[in-house]
Design an enzyme around this catalytic site. Sequence first.
Site, PDB file in Angstrom:
ATOM      1  N   LYS C  65     -57.849-108.328  38.270  1.00  0.00           N
ATOM      2  CA  LYS C  65     -57.887-107.335  37.444  1.00  0.00           C
ATOM      3  C   LYS C  65     -58.036-108.559  36.121  1.00  0.00           C
ATOM      4  O   LYS C  65     -57.717-110.055  36.217  1.00  0.00           O
ATOM      5  CB  LYS C  65     -56.037-107.554  37.726  1.00  0.00           C
ATOM      6  CG  LYS C  65     -55.537-106.518  36.170  1.00  0.00           C
ATOM      7  CD  LYS C  65     -54.071-106.302  36.222  1.00  0.00           C
ATOM      8  CE  LYS C  65     -53.515-105.261  35.580  1.00  0.00           C
ATOM      9  NZ  LYS C  65     -51.721-104.451  36.220  1.00  0.00           N
ATOM     10  N   SER C 140     -51.482-100.412  35.432  1.00  0.00           N
ATOM     11  CA  SER C 140     -52.001-100.990  34.262  1.00  0.00           C
ATOM     12  C   SER C 140     -53.551-101.496  35.574  1.00  0.00           C
ATOM     13  O   SER C 140     -54.145-101.620  34.766  1.00  0.00           O
ATOM     14  CB  SER C 140     -51.495-101.534  33.590  1.00  0.00           C
ATOM     15  OG  SER C 140     -51.309-103.008  34.941  1.00  0.00           O
ATOM     16  N   SER C 164     -47.240-101.060  38.141  1.00  0.00           N
ATOM     17  CA  SER C 164     -48.775-101.330  38.042  1.00  0.00           C
ATOM     18  C   SER C 164     -49.561-101.774  39.380  1.00  0.00           C
ATOM     19  O   SER C 164     -51.033-101.505  38.893  1.00  0.00           O
ATOM     20  CB  SER C 164     -48.775-101.802  36.909  1.00  0.00           C
ATOM     21  OG  SER C 164     -48.703-101.174  35.480  1.00  0.00           O
TER      22      SER C 164
END
Lengths: 474, 94, 471
Positions: C65, C140, C164
């Site tokens: 990420k 996310s 997330s």
Amino acid sequence: MSWEPVIGLEIHVQLKTQTKMFCSCELSFGDPPNTHTCPVCLGLPGSLPVANEAAIRFGLKIGLGLGCELAPRSIFHRKNYFYPDLPKGYQISQYDEPLCRGGRLGDVRIHRVHLEDDAAKLVHVGASGRIHGADSSVVDFNRGGTPLVEIVTEPDIRSAERAREWLILLRETMRQLEVSDVNMEEGSLRCDANVSVRRAGESELGTKTELKNMNSFRFVERGIKAEVARQVALLEAGQPVVQETLHFDPQSGSLTSLRSKEEAHDYRYFPEPDLVPVAVTPEMVEAVRAELPELPAERAARYETELALSADSARALAFRPELGRYFEAVLERADGAPAQTVANWVAGELATRLGDADPAQSKVAPDALARLVAMVGEKAVTAGAARQVLDRLVADGGDPAAIVEAEGLGAVGGGDELAGAVRAAIEANPDAAEKVRGGKAQAIGPIIGHVMRETRGAADAGEVTRLVREQLGV
Amino acid sequence: MIDRAEVLHVARLARLELSEGEVDRMASELSAVLDHIETISELELDGVAPTSHVVEVGSALRADEPRPSLPREEALASAPAVAADGFEVPSPGA
Amino acid sequence: MSDLLALSAAQLAERIRARELSREEVWDTYRERAAADDLNAFLWVAADAPDTGDGPLGGVPFAAKDLFCVRGVPSQAGSRILEGYRPPYTATAVEKIVAAGAPLLGKTNQDEFAMGSSNENSGYGPVLNPWDRTRVPGGSSGGSAAAVAAGQVPWAIGTDTGGSVRQPAALSGIVGLKPTYGAVSRYGMIAFASSLDQAGPLTRDVTDAALLFSVMTGRDPCDATSLEHPEAIRLPSAQDLQGVRLGVPDDVESAAGIEPGVLEAFRATVARAQELGAEVDTCSLPHARHGIAAYYVIAPAEASSNLARYDGVRYGLRVDGDDGLLAMYTRTRHEGFGAEVRRRIMLGTYALSSGYYEAYYGRAQRVRTKIADDFRAAFERFDFVVTPTSPGVAFPLGAKTDDPLAMYLNDFFTVPMPLAGIPAISIPNGLSEGLPTGFQIAGPAFSENRILDAAYALEQAIGFDTAAVHA
Ligand SMILES: [Mg+2]
Ligand SMILES: [Zn+2]
């Protein structure tokens, strides 16, 4: 009716650990800007603080030195505000669960002692032409993250002079704890003062103001004096004191309000989630306690009560632990000499000659000074001659008796030798002798002067006087 | 509920600029969320300790041993403005 | 080539070890697919394979990420305020994975500073769901989830603050594990909410999740909140759920916005669990339903402080104003942060501000204690608590962007676990209306080995084909 100042101090002490409070950057003073930084002390995204074990230890040492209660568990909070010298937008400090509470130094109570990290250095560089010609500043993060201990007193101080004196005691205490360089000019000791005044005899506190930026002991005294005078003038004119933060300008001696700058005083404290609580174990406390030296306040009290030294001598010896240690070494060997006499020789005569140097490192062995003091006591040497001997000891060391012998500085003793000299002097000054016999005591001077000349000052003036009178039968 | 004045005060604390339109929108959006949040005001929480650290870790202290710092060029590499080997900013007083 | 894509990461590692596949072949295949990404899942793709040597991960590339700092590589946390920012250091989690032999293939898109449940809050555009490109992949960690689901990378890491990792895994049809708080170092993870953030793997199957997680754990001297995991993480092998007690919260069926298809898939898997020998009963977590309220105080409060460092001084965007420092701050932060980030900074600042702290932050922290207590009580009767991961399947892009609260309610099932610091996994649980749903298993702190075992047994029974959408 008179006014009574009520003063509390907040002191920030930079700790002399090897590394910063929350990262492993080495502490530096005077190195080129931004050469001691890392992701943590620059507040880079993703970096995390880890507390320095030595800083905690130093904090405990200070707590013990000030007689505080040590919290078995304390936590760090974030104090949120924006400023370019604050890389994360918050300072990591302790809030409602500090490392130490309570305590006392001298006659001033300590409210609390807590740990935090220092801000960076912001240097004004003037108009750069870059931002529409506006002024700009430059941030150097070398200092950012230096461990600080904040010491907050109770409002127990009643005059600017006492504030200064107490601050000197605090500095000596920190110095002897070996936790800080405590140099106000270099900023490793920084002092803010909370000042209010009230009518003498009242117990309610007046509205207080906070004084910042007093970067020397002298300025602390002057700043507080100025603020007390300002408040008294306001109150006598029937005007209120406004609670505000003031900046003392030592150049002009004036105080300016910082209110506009700190208009939003909302720090939004909350527990720092990146750090875990500091758990202090009894073992940690014992280890720190074992390192604790005798501190100046204790040492001075002991000298006054146990050795009956004057307050000045006690402080002079206690505030410089090396003088105190040397004094005790001499006293031990001085064989019954009065402690005050030994104190005068160490804190007065010897300290004057050595300046800031440690007497233990000088050529004057405690034994030698003890013998010298004893010789003066036995009147084997006069005080004046002893000072000459001390000069020689400081320069070359050695044995005082040998120096006296070699230099012929021995007091011309009470024996036949001195009696002979007195007899000769009377014979040489018949007029004076006659006057003394006739009751004019002050006429003795020329006779004594004659003896002193003949003995090159090695005679004890008191003994000479006694002998003159004896021989003249008065 | 949060009103315009509070939105402006909070925006100032947070150093966020908001346009006129944003102030009103922020006020209504935040109010909707705060209304939901206020459901916890009905809970009986007296005597419940707050949780700030969810897992117990010992003091987790670091030894006081220096490690190399970043070279200055690296420390300054991402800075938007550099002057005199430091991070340049508009003067706080200005 | 398609043969290679059908393999899980663990299988790839095995083939590479057995010299049936070369590292270069695996790297080149995935590098090509990541570079051709048309889901906007990647924000940066490596040019060359870094030399990672031998290790348990056997040269199988991974994606991280965007918010994981990697030295010299853009690390922007999905925010324009950090556009082009290249950190001078690498996150511990990434360092450990690379040290275990996996080369970094790329950085994946995400909601800005991990604030979002749809990946529509990225400063670099939304990510598309490979199952239906008109829909969100969840957030996310939406880029990591979509990239793994679409076969652009064998596996990836993300972070979970309120769901997330688990929620995008569920919406994208893959596995996502949120570990016990402290099990994985947060050092180098660009922070959203420090007391909740935790890194975890997003993978095609449970075995891959266990393998990747096994190299991520450990106490890190750079993260004071990290701990040594009391158990080494094993590869799961359980074939049944004999003697396993599952608790189903009594409010699952009545949860706000729960879709019938999601509920049906959930019930079916609970029934499968019983067939595998599990004992199932309802359990009560009376405070869990207040999780959203507590979470949307605590997370924004911490975020408002964590994001104060983006001030235009040391890195990232600066927008100079014409009247000095204050204007520079406010403009930089106005232009650099997206709407959702500004909203949460406002919310968090408000909750911490003078006069409101006790009513909001203080109360939320007490609710947090109650939620943790509820779980502790539940785990005296049950080994795990199971729920759907998300009340609904992937929703259309734009469907909830105008209603922040509706978006927040997506996190209903995932928020209580990070508040309590406990681990949970989401595994693919079949389809509803042609879209993946997720099954969540939560256990006590440090029960990851047992969670992974239970998830593995269920995974075999469910038989979901993760590779179904590989183009
Ligand atoms: Mg302070
Ligand atoms: Zn540093």
